[in-house]
Write a protein that holds these residues in place. Sequence first.
Motif, PDB file in Angstrom:
ATOM      1  N   ARG A  72      11.011  25.081  75.658  1.00 35.25           N
ATOM      2  CA  ARG A  72      10.738  24.498  76.975  1.00 35.25           C
ATOM      3  C   ARG A  72       9.294  24.005  76.883  1.00 35.25           C
ATOM      4  NH1 ARG A  72      15.369  25.746  79.738  1.00 35.25           N
ATOM      5  NH2 ARG A  72      16.254  27.812  79.381  1.00 35.25           N
ATOM      6  N   THR A 127      24.102  22.154  77.352  1.00 34.46           N
ATOM      7  CA  THR A 127      23.727  23.349  78.130  1.00 34.46           C
ATOM      8  C   THR A 127      24.994  24.127  78.449  1.00 34.46           C
ATOM      9  OG1 THR A 127      22.993  24.165  80.299  1.00 34.46           O
ATOM     10  CG2 THR A 127      23.672  21.891  80.235  1.00 34.46           C
ATOM     11  N   ILE A 128      24.876  25.450  78.504  1.00 32.40           N
ATOM     12  CA  ILE A 128      26.062  26.243  78.862  1.00 32.40           C
ATOM     13  C   ILE A 128      26.374  26.125  80.354  1.00 32.40           C
ATOM     14  CG2 ILE A 128      25.757  27.925  77.000  1.00 32.40           C
ATOM     15  CD1 ILE A 128      24.728  29.900  79.245  1.00 32.40           C
ATOM     16  N   ASP A 129      25.406  25.620  81.153  1.00 32.60           N
ATOM     17  CA  ASP A 129      25.544  25.677  82.615  1.00 32.60           C
ATOM     18  C   ASP A 129      26.563  24.689  83.211  1.00 32.60           C
ATOM     19  OD1 ASP A 129      23.539  27.569  82.489  1.00 32.60           O
ATOM     20  OD2 ASP A 129      21.938  26.148  82.945  1.00 32.60           O
ATOM     21  N   MET A 171      25.309  33.733  83.767  1.00 27.97           N
ATOM     22  CA  MET A 171      24.290  32.668  83.829  1.00 27.97           C
ATOM     23  C   MET A 171      24.829  31.432  84.544  1.00 27.97           C
ATOM     24  SD  MET A 171      22.210  32.633  80.262  1.00 27.97           S
ATOM     25  CE  MET A 171      20.909  33.814  79.937  1.00 27.97           C
ATOM     26  N   GLY A 172      24.042  30.390  84.558  1.00 30.01           N
ATOM     27  CA  GLY A 172      24.445  29.136  85.193  1.00 30.01           C
ATOM     28  C   GLY A 172      23.304  28.482  85.949  1.00 30.01           C
ATOM     29  N   ARG A 173      22.162  29.143  85.962  1.00 32.96           N
ATOM     30  CA  ARG A 173      20.988  28.682  86.720  1.00 32.96           C
ATOM     31  C   ARG A 173      21.383  28.433  88.176  1.00 32.96           C
ATOM     32  NH1 ARG A 173      16.152  27.056  84.545  1.00 32.96           N
ATOM     33  NH2 ARG A 173      17.036  26.907  82.476  1.00 32.96           N
ATOM     34  N   GLU A 224      24.186  34.011  88.623  1.00 39.08           N
ATOM     35  CA  GLU A 224      22.771  34.385  88.758  1.00 39.08           C
ATOM     36  C   GLU A 224      22.062  33.565  89.841  1.00 39.08           C
ATOM     37  OE1 GLU A 224      20.486  33.516  85.205  1.00 39.08           O
ATOM     38  OE2 GLU A 224      21.155  31.428  85.161  1.00 39.08           O
ATOM     39  N   HIS A 251      21.836  36.882  77.546  1.00 41.64           N
ATOM     40  CA  HIS A 251      21.804  35.801  76.551  1.00 41.64           C
ATOM     41  C   HIS A 251      22.946  35.834  75.550  1.00 41.64           C
ATOM     42  CE1 HIS A 251      17.892  35.206  78.325  1.00 41.64           C
ATOM     43  NE2 HIS A 251      17.867  34.016  77.747  1.00 41.64           N
ATOM     44  N   ARG A 254      24.727  32.683  75.502  1.00 38.90           N
ATOM     45  CA  ARG A 254      24.186  31.458  74.895  1.00 38.90           C
ATOM     46  C   ARG A 254      24.476  31.355  73.399  1.00 38.90           C
ATOM     47  NH1 ARG A 254      19.058  30.297  77.808  1.00 38.90           N
ATOM     48  NH2 ARG A 254      17.967  30.219  75.835  1.00 38.90           N
TER      49      ARG A 254
HETATM   50  O1  F6P Z   1      20.033  26.642  81.179  1.00 40.69           O
HETATM   51  C1  F6P Z   1      20.617  27.601  80.363  1.00 40.69           C
HETATM   52  C2  F6P Z   1      20.211  28.983  80.772  1.00 40.69           C
HETATM   53  O2  F6P Z   1      20.832  29.896  79.897  1.00 40.69           O
HETATM   54  C3  F6P Z   1      20.498  29.363  82.223  1.00 40.69           C
HETATM   55  O3  F6P Z   1      21.849  29.683  82.425  1.00 40.69           O
HETATM   56  C4  F6P Z   1      19.544  30.497  82.434  1.00 40.69           C
HETATM   57  O4  F6P Z   1      19.194  30.612  83.789  1.00 40.69           O
HETATM   58  C5  F6P Z   1      18.345  30.090  81.622  1.00 40.69           C
HETATM   59  O5  F6P Z   1      18.821  29.154  80.660  1.00 40.69           O
HETATM   60  C6  F6P Z   1      17.633  31.205  80.915  1.00 40.69           C
HETATM   61  O6  F6P Z   1      16.548  30.660  80.262  1.00 40.69           O
HETATM   62  P1  F6P Z   1      15.627  31.445  79.218  1.00 40.69           P
HETATM   63  O7  F6P Z   1      16.424  31.630  77.966  1.00 40.69           O
HETATM   64  O8  F6P Z   1      14.465  30.532  79.018  1.00 40.69           O
HETATM   65  O9  F6P Z   1      15.282  32.738  79.865  1.00 40.69           O
END
Ligand code: F6P
Length: 321
Positions: A72, A127-129, A171-173, A224, A251, A254
């Motif tokens: 990021r 992205t998994i979201d 997850m899913g933001r 989440e 995670h 992911r």
């Molecule tokens: O955007 C993918 C994601 O896995 C989201 O589902 C989650 O909120 C976020 O990334 C977590 O990010 P990080 O790995 O930076 O904590």
Amino acid sequence: MKKIAVLTSGGDSPGMNAAIRAVVRKAIYHDIEVYGVYQGYLGLINDNIEKLELGSVGDMIQRGGTFLYSARCPEFKEKEVRAKAIENLEKRGIEGLVVIGGDGSYRGAQRLSEEAKNLKTIGVPGTIDNDINGTDFTIGFDTALNTIIESVDKIRDTASSHERTFIIEVMGRDAGDLALWSGLAAGAETILIPEVKADIEEIAEKIQQGMDRGKKHSIIVCAEGVMTGNQCGEELKKYINIDTRVSCLGHIQRGGTPTGMDRVLASRLGGYAVELLMQGESAKAVGIQQNELTCTHFDGIFQSEHNIDNKMYELAHQLSI
Ligand code: F6P
């Protein structure tokens, strides 16, 4: 177009390697040189760029994660920082950039195409979201979905043995797709998603009614983006006295070998991104809609909110009585 580059950015997702492979092989097939940018936009700024060959992507289609690494990079919002990235691309004569990531990554790509004199950019949804407009599915969603389903199935075994209610945080933001699809597929009794306001009292009543009918256990899938699983447990306790456990999948969602669906999607979208660059297209994201390859200008992607399938949500509700 003689030289292009590819990077992965934001949260990684299973299938990103398959997408990179498709970009590299498709480009080389058409006599285009390909450069890999390591660590996403960070590598673009720090000149962490290397030429990729056919062999660089061998034994890669089945691997989770991204061999180009991802990061990021909030500093990429600064114009002076992007100027450095443009300089690093220009000195190699790179005219096209494929960005595999989420819509935050697309914003960086859009800026680059506006600010560089001779750079075309194409976004590939990774992205998994599953929260990116302009595509029905993002790369990694199907794999993460299957990881969640497998976990919920296992949790259901112990939930059943101990007659407990389990809250499973996924997850899913800000999007509810992972929760909705996994909840439907795993037969969850309750699905909490950010797109629909949750009424915890009603959920507690539903659990109670189920117990009154002889139901021994219950599964709540909580996105989440609504609240944490622990918060959900605390809220429930206000209305019902039951034995609950919380499981935050984290995670694990992911990682893993991409599913066949994700590998095929990644290969199609990666190849199409190169085709678009060859046609002179820029500032667009590729996608799949009703199984057809499509492309949408970045502006169109950012314009509207991401929506869930309301009919599917209703169905999940109806099937979980
Ligand atoms: O955007 C993918 C994601 O896995 C989201 O589902 C989650 O909120 C976020 O990334 C977590 O990010 P990080 O790995 O930076 O904590």
